[in-house]
Design a protein around this motif. Structure first.
Motif, PDB file in Angstrom:
ATOM      1  N   GLY A 323       0.799  -1.196   0.000  1.00 17.54           N
ATOM      2  CA  GLY A 323       0.000   0.000   0.000  1.00 17.54           C
ATOM      3  C   GLY A 323       0.840   1.256   0.000  1.00 17.54           C
ATOM      4  O   GLY A 323       1.988   1.276  -0.457  1.00 17.54           O
ATOM      5  N   ASP A 356      -3.991   3.758   9.090  1.00 15.78           N
ATOM      6  CA  ASP A 356      -4.353   4.412   7.830  1.00 15.78           C
ATOM      7  C   ASP A 356      -4.806   5.848   8.061  1.00 15.78           C
ATOM      8  O   ASP A 356      -4.637   6.712   7.180  1.00 15.78           O
ATOM      9  N   PHE A 405      -4.551   2.932  -1.227  1.00 18.98           N
ATOM     10  CA  PHE A 405      -4.680   1.598  -0.662  1.00 18.98           C
ATOM     11  C   PHE A 405      -3.848   1.515   0.602  1.00 18.98           C
ATOM     12  O   PHE A 405      -2.630   1.726   0.594  1.00 18.98           O
ATOM     13  N   GLN A 410      -8.824  -0.275   0.417  1.00 20.64           N
ATOM     14  CA  GLN A 410      -8.891   0.994  -0.284  1.00 20.64           C
ATOM     15  C   GLN A 410      -9.507   2.032   0.634  1.00 20.64           C
ATOM     16  O   GLN A 410     -10.612   1.858   1.129  1.00 20.64           O
TER      17      GLN A 410
END
Length: 937
Positions: A323, A356, A405, A410
């Protein structure tokens, strides 16, 4: 600002609504400038112009171990530090992120105070990261627009935060609790489940999810059969779901009540191959052991839980793709695990979303800095400045454009909501096994092949599929009864042929062949109705079935009236003739009987037409209770039966039964009144009585049993058909079999009286030579008495006539005038006309006196007087051939005269073809009142 801090702390014991009001009053946009001006350590608006800057990020989490949901935060901090480290190592970002954690303790008041302290006394934060507790997060998120700040949460899943009107500056990397609803709908559609039920714990969090799920189900055209909510004891609600035949159950409750739900499901047998439970997937491991507060054992719970589907967001992507950090989810997971071991804390299911989230902040700030630098270059000659409002708007716009990603898949936002991946697990053998996942971005459900194991041979059905099964008449039964009916119709046809062929025979002619034909026609119509009663919706359409309802009713009613109406009309004619005490001429021909039968049919037609016009028969369907499939399939059988009914069925049937009952009573009355008429060809009263008795009994029994077997078409049809066959057959046989037997054994029985039989030549000659005789007043009186008596009228009349004949003969012998009134040359003609035959009495079998005398004395000519007989005694003269011939010439015309008026023949007052009685010298001395004119056969 110290008083403000004390005032804020004073709201700690208030409800969340009070804290929300406090935030609106205190956290006014104007206060931001005051707090930053007083601290004197806030950054200026040139932070974006320099590289290597440390950009502060406010982190709000419950860090106190005693606080609720603190375990989540303890496992989040290693992931955040790991993300910052990876960002620094990537060397793609010209700044360093500095996180400052503020402990909210999952308390509204303390959370507000921590947020206020960060604003007033901390550095100038560009963004807010965190928000674990729903209540604290919602209060802070509502005030972010005034501070021109954007908050990014990694653990707040409450659906209420999805309201962009109320929380425009709120984003989250974790999918909302509502995000599972599209996945659930996709899963339902995959297995073609279009009927579900919901069971929801009465808590706001679950109620919000349930409301959103309802909306999604309606969009997908999936029926919600039942919606149940409970607070503590779910058993009542679970039973309601079962009563409403809910097979697919979507539950929204925590693990503490989940054990109670499955305990109730076990006790109600709502598990196994017929049921599918779908519940949240965020429960702790082995929750059924830790949260089991029921009286069910763990084994029972595991039995009821087997096969349930759990739905939750995917904490880490299953795709092993590098990612934004240059690492696959597996690589990140290994590093995260090492950090946990070093710090000695437990993992958090939200660590991937926190990781993330830091990357989202880094990318957002990088993009904002680029935009600001572009604007700065475009305003080189002007003193370029940017305020917080403009920066906040740019952050919002850039956040909505996020797309990369990460370790959780995603990362993409739609109206501030994470479009993530939802996983499906199934409880198999005591543990949850992943069976598929749903990609919200692509709206694709991907199930692992052969991973879902249903307890049946196929997925459970979303309802008890009810198969309508018509209760129809068995074809073998219909064939057997139809065959018997055809035999009956052939028998009726044989009787019709017999009646038409012998219609001119005296036996058949005297029994009215036209009426006999009507009786046969009525029997044929009754037979034909059986074929129509055996037809149902399996052979004809619904519209045709309604037509059959009317046709078969008409045929049966008209057939009954035709048969019994003709039979009763015949009996009425016999009654009218032999009950005529005045002995007047009584001629009742068949045309009048046809009019009577036509009148009866006219009444039937009036009733049937009114019935059809006012309240016609319709096809109605009666459904019965569900039955288990005899083959063991997961379906239920609902038998149904077709009926011919209308609104006022009882009234119309009452009218028909009343009319037919009166007709039958009238026939019984006529049969009783004519029971003593001894002419077999005319009198059917005995057989009519037998027929009415059998038909009445069978109709009563058949109607009662038919009503009781309404829900058993085979039994009902069998009874109705047998009743019709029996009644029609017994009626036809009683009417025609005796005639058939008589025709075969004794063709002339109809013309016999006291078993005296004449030859065809004698009858022809006697009809040409009718004579007139004079009768005494005693004979007239005896005949009148005979007509008025009810018992043995005709046989008594014959006996009376025999006695009168002998008395007249004796009187003639004693009369001085012995001159014969028949000439010598007429004697041979008389011998040719009459011949004496032996006959036997019906009861005693004794021979007649006539036979004895005929055997003892030879016949002599009437015109001669044997001198030897003048001196004989009276008995010898009476038995002489001359007197016997004379007695018979008087007796036979009298008998013929007694019968012919009954069928419209010669009247007693008609003139003899041989002349007036007054022309005979032998009768001129008789008074007119004693003259009787008779006609010979």
């Amino acid at each position: 600002m110290a008083p403000a801090r004390r005032d804020c702390s004073g709201w700690e014991m208030f409800l969340p609504t009070g804290c929300l009001l406090l935030s609106v009053l205190l956290f006014h946009p104007a206060l931001a400038k005051v707090c930053n001006d007083r601290t004197k350590h806030g950054q200026d608006n040139s932070w974006f112009a320099r590289d290597g800057e440390n950009l502060p990020i406010m982190v709000l989490m419950p860090m106190n171990e005693s606080a609720l949901m603190s375990s989540i935060s303890q496992g989040i901090e290693p992931a955040v530090q790991l993300a910052i480290q990876h960002i620094r190592e990537s060397r793609k970002y010209s700044f360093s992120l500095i996180t400052k954690i503020y402990d909210t303790e999952c308390d509204n008041a303390k959370g507000l105070r921590a947020f206020f302290d960060a604003i007033c006394y901390g550095p100038k934060h560009l963004m807010i990261f965190g928000g674990v507790c729903p209540s604290v997060t919602s209060i802070i998120a509502e005030s972010l627009e005034g501070w021109n700040l954007v908050q990014l949460s990694f653990a707040a899943t409450t659906p209420v935060l999805a309201d962009k009107k109320k929380y425009p500056n709120f984003f989250r990397t974790v999918p909302s609790d509502n995000a599972v609803n599209p996945a659930v709908v996709k899963f339902l559609n995959y297995y073609n489940w279009s009927r579900v039920g919901t069971l929801t714990q009465d808590v706001q969090r679950f109620s919000e999810v349930r409301n959103d799920l309802t909306s999604e189900l309606e969009k997908a055209d999936i029926q919600i059969a039942d919606t149940e909510s409970f607070s503590n004891d779910p058993c009542v609600n679970v039973k309601k779901l079962k009563d409403n035949d809910v097979r697919i159950i979507i539950g929204q409750f925590d693990e503490n009540l989940a054990s109670k739900v499955f305990c109730c499901a076990y006790n109600l047998n709502m598990f196994g191959s017929k049921y599918q439970w779908i519940i949240p997937g965020w429960y702790q491991g082995n929750w059924w052991e830790q949260a089991n507060s029921t009286n069910c054992t763990t084994k029972k719970l595991l039995t009821a839980m087997e096969g349930y589907i759990s739905v939750d967001f995917e904490p880490l992507s299953a795709r092993q793709v590098k990612g934004i950090s240059g690492r696959t989810p597996k690589d990140y997971e290994r590093e995260y695990s090492r950090e946990l071991q070093q710090k000695g804390v437990e993992a958090s299911k939200f660590h991937g979303f926190a990781y993330d989230g830091i990357w989202v902040i880094a990318k957002t700030l990088t993009r904002v800095m680029e935009l600001l630098r572009v604007k700065q270059r475009q305003n080189t000659f002007n003193n370029f400045t940017v305020d917080d409002r403009e920066v906040g708007k740019m952050v919002l716009d850039v956040m909505n454009e996020t797309n990369f990603f990460g370790v959780t898949g995603q990362v993409m936002f739609r109206n501030g909501e994470r479009m993530g991946t939802i996983k499906f697990n199934q409880f198999q053998g005591g543990q949850e096994v992943k069976v598929g996942e749903y990609n919200a971005i692509a709206d694709v459900l991907d199930l692992i092949n052969n991973s879902i194991k249903f307890q049946g041979v196929e997925p459970p059905k979303d309802r008890t599929f009810v198969r309508l099964q018509r209760r129809h008449i068995n074809v073998p039964l219909y064939s057997i009864l139809s065959t018997i009916t055809i035999l009956g119709m052939l028998m009726a046809g044989a009787f019709l042929f017999f009646n038409i062929k012998n219609r001119n025979h005296r036996l058949i002619k005297m029994s009215s062949p036209y009426m006999n034909n009507l009786i046969i026609l009525g029997g044929l119509l009754s037979y034909a109705s059986i074929f129509l009663f055996g037809l149902d919706g399996g052979f004809v359409t619904d519209k045709e079935f309604e037509t059959l309802c009317t046709v078969r009713t008409w045929i049966l009613i008209v057939g009954y009236t035709t048969a019994f109406g003709a039979m009763f009309a015949k009996t009425w004619r016999v009654h009218a003739i032999f009950k005529n005490v005045k002995m007047k001429k009584k001629i009742i021909k068949d045309q009048k009987l046809l009019i009577i039968v036509g009148g009866m049919l006219l009444i039937d037609l009036c009733i049937l037409i009114c019935w059809q016009v006012v309240d016609p028969l319709k096809r109605t369907v009666e459904e019965y209770s569900l039955e288990a499939d005899p083959q063991g399939r997961d379906i239920a059988i609902r038998p149904f039966l077709e009926h011919c009914e209308n609104t006022h069925m009882t009234i119309w049937l009452g009218i028909v039964y009343a009319y037919k009952g009166l007709l039958m009573l009238f026939g019984c009355f006529l049969a009783w009144e004519t029971r003593n008429v001894s002419i077999p060809a005319l009198n059917d009263s005995k057989y009519i009585g037998m027929s009415v008795y059998n038909v009445g009994i069978m109709c009563i029994i058949g109607a009662a049993v038919s009503f009781l077997t309404r829900d058993q078409p085979n039994v009902q049809f069998c009874i109705v058909a047998l009743v019709i066959i029996f009644c029609s057959t017994i009626t036809l046989c009683l009417v025609f079999v005796p005639k058939f037997i008589t025709m075969r054994t004794n063709p002339d029985a109809a013309t016999q009286n006291r078993r005296l039989k004449f030859t065809q030549n004698q009858k022809k000659e006697d009809s040409k030579t009718s004579t007139s005789v004079t009768s005494v007043n005693q004979a007239n009186t005896s005949r009148l008495d005979g007509l008025q008596t009810d018992n043995h009228r005709l046989r008594m009349r014959i006996t009376e006539l025999d006695k009168e004949l002998e008395e007249v003969t004796m009187q003639l012998q004693d009369t001085p005038e012995k001159t014969p009134y028949i000439k010598q040359n007429h004697y041979p003609d008389a011998n040719n006309i009459l011949s004496i035959r032996n006959f036997t009495d019906g009861k005693d079998g004794e021979k007649s006196i006539l036979k004895n005398h005929l055997e003892q004395k030879p016949q002599a000519q009437w015109g001669s007087m044997d001198p030897s007989r003048i001196n004989r005694g009276p008995l010898e003269d009476i038995n002489s051939p001359e007197h016997i011939q004379r007695r018979l010439s008087l007796q036979l015309p009298i008998l013929h005269h007694a019968y012919l008026p009954s069928i419209g023949g010669v009247d007693a007052s008609c003139t003899s073809p041989n002349g007036s009685p007054g022309s005979s010298p032998r009768h001129r001395h008789m008074p007119p009142s004693y003259r009787v004119m008779v006609s010979g056969l």
